[in-house]
Each structure stands twice: as C-alpha cells, then as structure tokens.
Enzyme design. Structure first.
Site, PDB file in Angstrom:
ATOM      1  N   CYS A 254       6.723 -76.976 103.705  1.00  0.00           N
ATOM      2  CA  CYS A 254       5.382 -77.492 103.401  1.00  0.00           C
ATOM      3  C   CYS A 254       4.419 -76.312 103.487  1.00  0.00           C
ATOM      4  O   CYS A 254       4.847 -75.166 103.592  1.00  0.00           O
ATOM      5  CB  CYS A 254       4.995 -78.630 104.348  1.00  0.00           C
ATOM      6  SG  CYS A 254       5.039 -78.177 106.095  1.00  0.00           S
ATOM      7  N   THR A 255       3.129 -76.570 103.461  1.00  0.00           N
ATOM      8  CA  THR A 255       2.150 -75.483 103.370  1.00  0.00           C
ATOM      9  C   THR A 255       2.255 -74.498 104.529  1.00  0.00           C
ATOM     10  O   THR A 255       2.484 -73.303 104.334  1.00  0.00           O
ATOM     11  CB  THR A 255       0.726 -76.054 103.295  1.00  0.00           C
ATOM     12  OG1 THR A 255       0.654 -77.021 102.260  1.00  0.00           O
ATOM     13  CG2 THR A 255      -0.282 -74.941 103.032  1.00  0.00           C
TER      14      THR A 255
END
Length: 296
Positions: free
Chosen positions: A185-186
């Site tokens: 994810c980010t």
C-alpha cells in the site's frame, strides 16, 4: 526561501488515552505550523502532515519526544506549497477503517499475526527465487491502482477499505492461498492489518512491503517492478518517482494517458476521476462517467 515538505508515518502501539494524545498532537501541530490529517486511536497514530521544511522538522522532533513514537518511520517527500487546506486531528476506533477492530490485536511491538515484513531488496530476492509463485496483492482502493501498481498485481474490487473483508470472504482469491502473497500500500499501514486478515483466512505465505510503495520508490524508482504514478492523499493527488514515469491512468474524456484526478462537477457527486489537462483546459465536461447526463 520556503521549501515545502510532506511527511507520512504511522505507529501501531497501545494508547491508553487517545483523547489526551489527540490534544497533544493538535497543540504540537499548531505550534509547529503544519497542516494535514492525524488519526489517533487505541491502536496508535497515523498521520500525513506538510508545511515548510523547518516547521515539519519541528513537528517531527516534538513527535519523537513521546516514547511510544520515538522510533516512528518518517517518510519524507516534496510538497507543492499548499498541500493541505487545514489541520485535522481526530480520534477513531481504528487507525485504518477495515471495520474489524475485534480482529486486530496491537501490542507495543505492533500488529500481532501480520505478514512477514520485507524490504524492497528482499522483495526482489523473493521474486528472483520463486518467480511466478509470487503474487503482488494491492492493499489500496481500486481508484488508487488506476494510475500505478506493481506489475501483474491483483487489485481487489474495493471503493473503500471497508470493502476488503467482503472481498476476502467472497472466495474470489482463494486460489491464491498457496501463493507467496506480497501485500503493498502507500506507506505500509493498511498492509499491517490486511496481511493479518489474509492469514486469518487461510492464506499461508503472506508478506508485506515494509515502508510501502514510498520506500520501494526511494529504492528503485521506475527501474524495478513498479509501474506508473503513486496516488497520494493531499492536494497533489499523485507523485512520480522519476521524470520518465509512464502513466497507467486514462482520461475518461479522450483516453490519453494521465495521472491527473479531478472532482466530478456534479455537486451531488464530486467523485474523483481521471481527466487530462488538455480536456479540462478545453472546457470539456469534467463529470465522471456516471454523471455525464446530469446537469451540474
């Protein structure tokens, strides 16, 4: 001369009094002069804030004076000058809203039962060693993956993080239970939880990209397994790891490659969608596909 910077970080650690931490964070951020979003819960803290580099450094110094947060992994990136319109500090039941607070146990060592942490280099080693047995599993929402993702990644059909439990329980990914799943994810926070939820559902070989896409981009830029732009939760909307980044997103108006998100002009919608600068500048209807027939 002002040098705008943005920092992203999270810490999973038990907090006995989230309201007190919220008040301290509000005071620290205001005193330092930074803006952004800070979420506090009994599980810890999750924040993205920005401002002039001197103000951001003052905030980070203050943050690390609190023992539970002193080892926070701070991820820095360049800002644009007005990346956050305001400061928001809130207390919530979960740091990331999976709607699964009872399924997550947090200790001073972090989330229990999550996937094995891998550095960007270790991810490459895993891929070299196991080849097609490795599957990248996107822990973000579909919207974010439109403009960038790991090559060949599985992107679940999610509009919000709350949708992940429904997706996992649907059986749509059961064929991956014997694969080496690398969640990403980010910045890493969503995969701390997602990797644990996967393991709880019988996925045996689960990993998480330590530091998320941000750390991977710092290590490999566009020379590795990542393609496209990274969606970010501030006024920039996207960032690239090099000037040669290839955009995966497509303008809904003309089909040209673009990483640029705009809000639907329909005031009852305001959904984000992809629209290139040419179409927006030419006065094309900046409405999402669902709202094209609707008058603004």
């Amino acid at each position: 001369m002002s040098v705008p910077k943005i920092v992203l970080f999270y810490v999973f650690t038990p907090l006995a009094d989230p309201e007190a931490v919220k008040l301290w964070q509000l005071n620290l951020a205001q005193r330092s002069g930074v803006k952004g979003r800070i979420i506090v819960s009994e599980q810890g803290i999750n924040a993205t804030v920005g401002g002039d580099i001197h103000d951001v450094k003052a905030y980070v110094r203050g943050l690390k004076e609190y023992a539970p947060f002193q080892h926070a992994d701070i991820k820095w990136s360049d800002g644009a000058g007005d990346d956050f319109p305001r400061l928001s500090v809130k207390v919530r039941p979960e740091l990331v809203t999976f709607d699964a607070p009872d399924l997550i146990r947090v200790t001073e060592h972090g989330v229990e039962g999550g996937g094995t942490h891998l550095t960007p280099h270790e991810v490459h080693e895993l891929v070299e060693r196991r080849g097609e047995d490795v599957v990248f599993f996107d822990g973000r929402n579909q919207l974010e993956a439109e403009i960038g993702r790991f090559r060949g990644a599985v992107v679940p059909r999610t509009e919000t993080t709350r949708d992940f439990l429904r997706e996992l329980d649907s059986g749509a990914y059961d064929h991956l239970k014997d694969k080496a799943l690398v969640t990403y994810c980010t910045g890493g926070i969503r995969c701390e939880v997602l990797s644990g939820l996967l393991r709880n559902r019988g996925f045996r070989d689960v990993y998480q990209l330590d530091g998320g896409i941000v750390r991977y981009g710092e290590a490999y830029g566009d020379r590795g397994l990542w393609d496209g732009s990274l969606y970010v939760f501030d006024e920039r909307r996207h960032m690239e790891f090099s000037l040669s980044a290839r955009s995966l997103g497509r303008c809904v108006q003309c089909g040209e490659a673009t990483p640029r998100y705009v809000n639907c002009a329909n005031q009852q919608c305001r959904r984000l969608f992809l629209c290139c600068e040419t179409c927006t500048g030419a006065g094309a209807r900046t409405r999402c596909a669902d709202c094209v027939p609707v008058a603004a």
